[in-house]
Design an enzyme around this catalytic site. Sequence first.
Site, PDB file in Angstrom:
ATOM      1  N   ARG A  35       0.793  -1.105   0.061  1.00 23.42           N
ATOM      2  CA  ARG A  35       0.371  -0.248   0.051  1.00 23.42           C
ATOM      3  C   ARG A  35       0.302   1.006   0.132  1.00 23.42           C
ATOM      4  O   ARG A  35       0.658   1.948  -0.784  1.00 23.42           O
ATOM      5  CB  ARG A  35      -0.956  -0.311   1.072  1.00 23.42           C
ATOM      6  CG  ARG A  35      -2.267  -1.216   1.239  1.00 23.42           C
ATOM      7  CD  ARG A  35      -2.659  -1.108   2.125  1.00 23.42           C
ATOM      8  NE  ARG A  35      -3.134  -0.098   3.060  1.00 23.42           N
ATOM      9  CZ  ARG A  35      -4.396  -0.183   3.124  1.00 23.42           C
ATOM     10  NH1 ARG A  35      -5.226  -1.143   2.174  1.00 23.42           N
ATOM     11  NH2 ARG A  35      -5.128   0.795   3.688  1.00 23.42           N
ATOM     12  N   ASN A  68      -5.690   5.376  10.245  1.00 19.92           N
ATOM     13  CA  ASN A  68      -5.516   5.683   9.022  1.00 19.92           C
ATOM     14  C   ASN A  68      -6.583   6.716   8.243  1.00 19.92           C
ATOM     15  O   ASN A  68      -7.745   6.529   8.790  1.00 19.92           O
ATOM     16  CB  ASN A  68      -5.876   4.875   7.683  1.00 19.92           C
ATOM     17  CG  ASN A  68      -5.031   3.359   8.062  1.00 19.92           C
ATOM     18  OD1 ASN A  68      -3.559   3.651   8.373  1.00 19.92           O
ATOM     19  ND2 ASN A  68      -4.596   2.341   7.003  1.00 19.92           N
ATOM     20  N   HIS A 110      -0.453  20.399 -32.560  1.00 21.77           N
ATOM     21  CA  HIS A 110      -1.343  22.341 -31.700  1.00 21.77           C
ATOM     22  C   HIS A 110       0.201  22.277 -30.992  1.00 21.77           C
ATOM     23  O   HIS A 110      -0.630  23.430 -30.168  1.00 21.77           O
ATOM     24  CB  HIS A 110      -2.512  22.477 -31.318  1.00 21.77           C
ATOM     25  CG  HIS A 110      -3.694  22.228 -32.787  1.00 21.77           C
ATOM     26  ND1 HIS A 110      -4.071  22.794 -34.107  1.00 21.77           N
ATOM     27  CD2 HIS A 110      -4.141  20.653 -33.024  1.00 21.77           C
ATOM     28  CE1 HIS A 110      -4.670  22.382 -34.330  1.00 21.77           C
ATOM     29  NE2 HIS A 110      -4.619  21.014 -34.279  1.00 21.77           N
ATOM     30  N   LYS A 142      -1.571   2.126  -3.008  1.00 25.98           N
ATOM     31  CA  LYS A 142      -2.299   1.137  -3.476  1.00 25.98           C
ATOM     32  C   LYS A 142      -3.358   1.483  -3.532  1.00 25.98           C
ATOM     33  O   LYS A 142      -4.199   1.728  -4.881  1.00 25.98           O
ATOM     34  CB  LYS A 142      -1.968  -0.117  -3.510  1.00 25.98           C
ATOM     35  CG  LYS A 142      -2.958  -1.015  -4.687  1.00 25.98           C
ATOM     36  CD  LYS A 142      -2.603  -1.249  -5.244  1.00 25.98           C
ATOM     37  CE  LYS A 142      -3.382  -2.205  -6.254  1.00 25.98           C
ATOM     38  NZ  LYS A 142      -3.410  -1.728  -7.551  1.00 25.98           N
TER      39      LYS A 142
HETATM   40  C1  F6R Z   1      -2.086   3.195 -11.540  1.00 26.35           C
HETATM   41  C2  F6R Z   1      -3.102   3.312 -10.673  1.00 26.35           C
HETATM   42  C3  F6R Z   1      -4.375   4.521 -10.065  1.00 26.35           C
HETATM   43  C4  F6R Z   1      -5.406   3.899  -9.277  1.00 26.35           C
HETATM   44  C5  F6R Z   1      -6.192   5.051  -8.663  1.00 26.35           C
HETATM   45  C6  F6R Z   1      -7.648   4.789  -8.794  1.00 26.35           C
HETATM   46  O1  F6R Z   1      -1.411   2.226 -11.855  1.00 26.35           O
HETATM   47  O2  F6R Z   1      -2.899   2.151  -9.398  1.00 26.35           O
HETATM   48  O3  F6R Z   1      -4.053   5.065 -10.876  1.00 26.35           O
HETATM   49  O4  F6R Z   1      -5.905   3.644 -10.856  1.00 26.35           O
HETATM   50  O5  F6R Z   1      -5.777   5.295  -7.845  1.00 26.35           O
HETATM   51  O6  F6R Z   1      -7.293   3.529  -7.675  1.00 26.35           O
HETATM   52  P1  F6R Z   1      -9.210   2.961  -7.872  1.00 26.35           P
HETATM   53  O7  F6R Z   1      -9.060   1.999  -8.664  1.00 26.35           O
HETATM   54  O8  F6R Z   1      -8.592   1.870  -6.133  1.00 26.35           O
HETATM   55  O9  F6R Z   1     -10.079   3.231  -7.553  1.00 26.35           O
END
Ligand code: F6R
Length: 608
Positions: free
Chosen positions: A27, A101, A504, A603
């Site tokens: 994470r 958190n 552009h 994450k």
């Molecule tokens: C890029 C990536 C992030 C997620 C974004 C949304 O590889 O993983 O851009 O797509 O943080 O996260 P979720 O899908 O969990 O809402």
Amino acid sequence: MCGIVGYIGEEQAAPILLKGLEKLEYRGYDSAGVALYNGGHLQVAKAKGRLKVLSELIEGGQKTPGTLGIGHTRWATHGAPSDINSHPQVSDSGKFAVVHNGIIENYLPLKEHLIRRGVNFVSETDTEVVAQLLEYYYKGDVLDAVIQVLRHVEGSYALGVICQDYPDQLVAVRKDSPLIVGVGSGENYIASDVPAILERTRDIYRLNDQEIAVLCRGSVSFYNMDKEPVQKELCHVDWDVSAAEKGGYEHFMAKEIMEQPKVLRDTISPRLHNGRVVLDSVSLTREDLEKLRSIYIVACGSAYHVGVIAKYVLEKVVRIPVEVDIASEFRYMDPMVDEGTLVLVISQSGETADTLAALREAKRRGARTLSIVNVVGSSIANESDDVLYTWAGPEIAVATTKAYSAQLAVIYLLTIYMGDLLGTVGQEQYAAYVKDLMRLPDLVEEILQHKENVQYLASLFFNVKDVFFIGRNLDYAMSLEGSLKLKEISYIHSDAYAAGELKHGTISLVEDGTLVVALATQKALFEKMMSNVKEVKARGAVVLGLTTEGNKSIEQTADHVMYVPEICDIMLPSLAVVPLQLFAYYVSSMKGCDIDKPRNLAKSVTVE
Ligand code: F6R
């Protein structure tokens, strides 16, 4: 983003906490800590840096005895990464230890209030306010103190609390930040995500906002803010433990890229019955669809890129106007959504703070909501009218790959389903789409079998400084994802442009040796793309093309080419994304980057 683990049982807690925190490393974090109930007082150990620094400090847990404890990996928001700012945060007298958190938005006035009453603060964190408030309101009952604190704090939180006076109790609560309670035999757990406790138990409760869990060794009870008992349903997690392990791959990202054929099968097959798309969890009827004036898609990052593809696909096939918005913009833009709007929310984690807020804003305005989510029971899934799950399993690498592919597959299923209900897809076209959907997993497998070709191309370019990804229509949408994948894990600057926009402005950046990745999978726009390729080549660019196997003529124009098999135009993104993921992965690996945990990224982005 920060991770929480808590344990109460008969075994020594610290090694269990460390192991759980290890599973949450993906994470993203910059410091870690644990607090244990140890013979009448709370013992705290914290360290900036990787978990192994903390582990060495407490000798794998040996220096911190006790069978009740909480642990945390912190991703700094308020206060720089440091030993002092790490969690657990402790109250003035050491009576309470707290892991948190989220963000306490009104921590400053609360802190000033407490300082005026003589409370000493040692950290710069918002979390310390919670620990201090607990002690301030404590009159001998931890649950009462927690409820008092919750009445005063604003913002988002998942909290784990232990108290020096309660050797047999761990209290947990959440609001807008995920937290689960794991149930074992004579032992119980809290965690911010399932992988942290998957090796110990598969029976979990998912806490709803402002539900308070009181964990003892042999029982778990839940209460609402009025201290009334709440009955909750136990869920069984059937994820394979190995799904949260690397399984012989060097990185989770490599494993997750390779898992895509299986993920596509798992997401598509159960929704196809006798050649028909069946979406049991979608309650939208033909009449509902006919009343829709527009569809809004909201998401962040890669999920937003899926939304951009979905806009092209839905408008082409279903003929309803689609607007796609970044969730952090949507929530503050006074969006024109109402009962005549379907808001489609896309999120792997189901906990992204901006996406969740956008969903709530859409509901507040009366829109119908449908979410595409990977994590079962997550906040976005819980709060949407309908949910379509992407059955991609746990995604550990920070950069999404398999969840992205599963989201795309769900978009195709939904498009065919809606097109059929509205009569914009004829029976012949319907059958052709279904046939192509069923081919997708095998075709992705075929591309993965030739991954060494992409590895070779990565070896030619891993030292470049800037990359431009260009494409038109669906290829432009793909360029967005190709560019993000590369930059986020390799730290190479890259940008995506609609190829027709180059003239552009952007083309002035192209000079001798600039790498341009030109996506040209869409047949109808192939020749137009070749003109754009010629334009950048005339300015000295080196062009890496990506097209379908039938378009060999690209070799006359591009310097190098990656091919994908043929399939209907709308599904080409599902194939084209694979070489782009592999390219990013190999470049990053050749540069020696921390592929699964890129710097500064998390994450699950559960803060705004
Ligand atoms: C890029 C990536 C992030 C997620 C974004 C949304 O590889 O993983 O851009 O797509 O943080 O996260 P979720 O899908 O969990 O809402």
